[in-house]
Design a protein around this motif. Sequence first.
Motif, mmCIF file in Angstrom:
data_model
loop_
_atom_site.group_PDB
_atom_site.id
_atom_site.type_symbol
_atom_site.label_atom_id
_atom_site.label_comp_id
_atom_site.label_asym_id
_atom_site.label_seq_id
_atom_site.Cartn_x
_atom_site.Cartn_y
_atom_site.Cartn_z
ATOM 1 N N GLN A 162 4.163 -0.151 -6.155
ATOM 2 C CA GLN A 162 2.980 -0.918 -5.757
ATOM 3 C C GLN A 162 2.400 -1.583 -6.994
ATOM 4 N N ARG A 208 0.863 -1.176 0.000
ATOM 5 C CA ARG A 208 0.000 0.000 0.000
ATOM 6 C C ARG A 208 0.899 1.225 0.000
ATOM 7 N N TYR A 209 0.628 2.164 -0.907
ATOM 8 C CA TYR A 209 1.442 3.372 -0.996
ATOM 9 C C TYR A 209 1.129 4.312 0.152
ATOM 10 N N ASP A 210 2.179 4.767 0.823
ATOM 11 C CA ASP A 210 2.055 5.731 1.912
ATOM 12 C C ASP A 210 3.033 6.869 1.614
ATOM 13 N N GLU A 211 2.491 7.993 1.169
ATOM 14 C CA GLU A 211 3.335 9.115 0.763
ATOM 15 C C GLU A 211 4.165 9.671 1.913
ATOM 16 N N ASP A 212 3.580 9.735 3.098
ATOM 17 C CA ASP A 212 4.339 10.224 4.253
ATOM 18 C C ASP A 212 5.541 9.322 4.532
ATOM 19 N N GLU A 213 5.361 8.015 4.366
ATOM 20 C CA GLU A 213 6.463 7.083 4.590
ATOM 21 C C GLU A 213 7.541 7.236 3.523
#
Length: 164
Positions: A37, A7-12
Amino acid sequence: MITLVDRYDEDELIATGSRVADDSANFPIGANVSFVQRLGEGEVFIRTFERGAGLTESCGSDVSASRATLSRLGLVDPDARVLVRNLGGPSRSWLQQTGDVWQPVLEGNATVILRTEVDTADVLGDAPLDFAVEAFMDETQAFDALFQDNLKTLRAAGINPAVA
């Protein structure tokens, strides 16, 4: 650095990219960080935190490296064309064998948005510049439609990256 994510997490991605940028002991010239992803058979989303630039809409070298990584991990045949989605728009990438070497191929959209001609003598001299600009609104509108369709597909997959 390429990471396959569920799952893409921009903050990460921003946090990871920033850590790499600050880690001159391990990355003395910096490094790009990409999250990849898988969206379906033969389709991926790639987002890159580029060294020195931060989040980018598209990074050709990281698309190619990410695509090569998919084959290196045995997830995609090298010569299979993979649809790559990123904020810069969709593209296709595959590996092409040349002798004993696999070389990346990247195929994507190029849009002409304006054209002008400037006489270099005018630029170097004191005379005011005299030039005409030809805008290509059809191309701009076509790219916008492609861009919006790409965003719609990404959002339907649960990916909601920040759009500048």
